[in-house]
Design a protein around this motif. Structure first.
Motif, PDB file in Angstrom:
ATOM      1  N   THR A   1      -2.762  51.925  20.099  1.00 13.10           N
ATOM      2  CA  THR A   1      -3.649  51.379  19.064  1.00 13.10           C
ATOM      3  C   THR A   1      -4.927  50.789  19.639  1.00 13.10           C
ATOM      4  O   THR A   1      -5.850  50.484  18.886  1.00 13.10           O
TER       5      THR A   1
ATOM      6  N   HIS B   1      -4.891  52.367  13.573  1.00 11.19           N
ATOM      7  CA  HIS B   1      -3.487  52.380  13.175  1.00 11.19           C
ATOM      8  C   HIS B   1      -3.173  53.594  12.296  1.00 11.19           C
ATOM      9  O   HIS B   1      -2.116  54.205  12.417  1.00 11.19           O
TER      10      HIS B   1
ATOM     11  N   ILE C   1       3.506  49.716  15.140  1.00 13.21           N
ATOM     12  CA  ILE C   1       2.233  49.938  14.453  1.00 13.21           C
ATOM     13  C   ILE C   1       2.393  49.668  12.961  1.00 13.21           C
ATOM     14  O   ILE C   1       1.541  49.036  12.328  1.00 13.21           O
TER      15      ILE C   1
ATOM     16  N   ASP D   1      -7.279  47.402   8.943  1.00  8.39           N
ATOM     17  CA  ASP D   1      -7.163  48.342  10.047  1.00  8.39           C
ATOM     18  C   ASP D   1      -8.220  48.060  11.103  1.00  8.39           C
ATOM     19  O   ASP D   1      -7.960  48.109  12.300  1.00  8.39           O
TER      20      ASP D   1
ATOM     21  N   THR E   1      -0.059  43.942  17.175  1.00  5.51           N
ATOM     22  CA  THR E   1       0.726  45.123  17.529  1.00  5.51           C
ATOM     23  C   THR E   1       1.447  44.892  18.843  1.00  5.51           C
ATOM     24  O   THR E   1       2.567  45.376  19.049  1.00  5.51           O
TER      25      THR E   1
END
Length: 407
Positions: free
Chosen positions: A43, A48, A95, A175, A331
């Motif tokens: 990531t 993502h 994720i 995101d 994450t």
């Protein structure tokens, strides 16, 4: 189908017993840890959403390869597919957890995690319940059904992306935030901060213990006296009792927030979990012989599965919530969360593997080995709670004195 239910497939199709299934489970745990710890690196290079589409594509391809391997009954190829799928799955879960958590305040995070914890285990319970029927009637369906599911997920993710292109939705903002900034909005409540050390330690130690139980118990289940008399479809249906009970626990916990500041609830659940494992793995007939009917063995197995599922739901919910709140929902942390799952996945069946070297397919010794790991894990959870509680109290006392001095 590829994790908790795979033991029924390998037993039915390959004739595997405890030794082989313990080995497979422990090896999958190693692969899972490696995958989970790779999520953050992925990531940092991809969004993502793009990473999710790529991973579901990889899992779909692995499943399609599994269809070919299963059709030819190629054991080595099936195992290779399982390892590949396990790795990609381990990368995907952190994720998804980060996407669920990012860009939220405390109450919103609680609601999102509550919904998340209601959806995924419901699917798992249903899939396990029907997997035996799939194994008996369409063996390649064990791989074909997940392949179709992943293709659907890819389509949904792509549709969500294209339908909202150019629109600055909260999802897009989240995101972007997940890649470029810490999740500063995840502010722990003052009550949780007062017991944060307890919450962190109990969540870190409790989670691997739960998966040591799950992956230590599942290879044992088909060999239990109450289960040996049943066909594969009935075995998987009976074995779905603990995932169903776990789902009910998730539903109950999602409906309230009382446990958000009480990490010691996880300690009680850990003790109950250890007792429930023994209840599931040691049927009454093992001690009382023919005085106990097969029906009584089955009733005991179902009862202890309910206790086990409820305790697993409490520990998992607490571990995910406390960990994501106190680590700002990154994450990287969700990768650690999944790696702890992989650690338990190794320890439980790993103990079984070591014992099987001494006594292959000896269920009694396998229960002793796995039970020992679980017992040590529960002791560690209780001890950590006591020690961390003292640390939190000292810290609170010091802060109180400092505040008094300043005024």
């Amino acid at each position: 189908m590829f994790t908790i239910g795979i033991v029924f497939y390998t037993k039915d199709r390959f004739g595997w017993g405890l030794t082989e299934n313990f080995r497979l489970a422990a090896a999958q745990g190693v692969v899972y840890v490696m995958g989970a710890l790779s999520a953050h690196a992925l990531t940092s290079r991809l969004s993502h959403r793009v990473a999710t589409i790529a991973l579901h594509s990889a899992m779909a391809l692995a499943c399609l390869a599994g269809v070919l391997a299963a059709d030819r009954s190629a054991v080595a190829a099936v195992v290779a597919v399982l390892f590949a799928y396990t790795f990609f799955s381990a990368v995907a879960w952190p994720i998804l957890e980060s996407l669920v958590s990012v860009g939220t305040t405390g109450p919103t995070l609680a609601r999102r995690l509550g919904v998340y914890n209601v959806v995924w285990p419901a699917v798992g319970a249903v899939v396990l319940a029907i997997s035996g029927t799939v194994i008996e009637r369409l063996p390649i369906g064990v791989f074909l059904v997940p392949a179709i599911a992943h293709l659907v997920c890819i389509g949904l993710a792509w549709m969500a992306r294209t339908s909202s292109k150019g629109v600055p939705t909260a999802t897009h903002a989240a995101d972007d935030q997940s890649q470029h900034a810490p999740h500063a909005a995840l502010l722990p409540s003052p009550e949780l901060m007062r017991v944060r050390t307890v919450a962190l330690w109990v969540s870190r130690l409790g989670l691997p213990a739960t998966y040591a139980v799950i992956y230590g118990l599942m290879p044992l289940l088909p060999s239990l006296p109450a289960m040996e008399r049943l066909d594969t479809s009935t075995q998987t249906f009976v074995s779905s009792a603990w995932p169903a009970a776990r789902w009910l626990a998730f539903v109950a916990l999602a409906a309230g927030t009382w446990w958000h500041t009480r990490p010691r609830v996880m300690v009680a659940a850990a003790v109950a979990m250890g007792i429930a494992f023994l209840g599931c793995a040691l049927p009454p007939s093992q001690f009382l012989g023919t005085a106990i009917s097969p029906t009584a063995d089955m009733a005991a197995l179902l009862l202890w599965q309910v206790v086990l599922g409820a305790s697993l739901g409490v520990i998992y919910s607490g571990s995910l919530y406390f960990g994501m709140v106190l680590s700002e929902g990154s994450t990287e942390h969700s990768g650690y969360h999944e790696a702890l799952i992989g650690l338990g996945w190794i320890l439980g069946p790993g103990a079984g593997v070591l014992m099987q070297v001494l006594a292959p397919d000896n269920r009694g010794l396998a229960v002793v080995a796995v039970g020992s790991v679980i017992g040590l894990s529960v002791i560690a959870v209780v001890a950590a709670s006591v020690i961390a509680g003292r640390t939190d109290r000292r810290g609170t006392h010091t802060k109180t004195l400092a505040n008094t001095a300043q005024t």
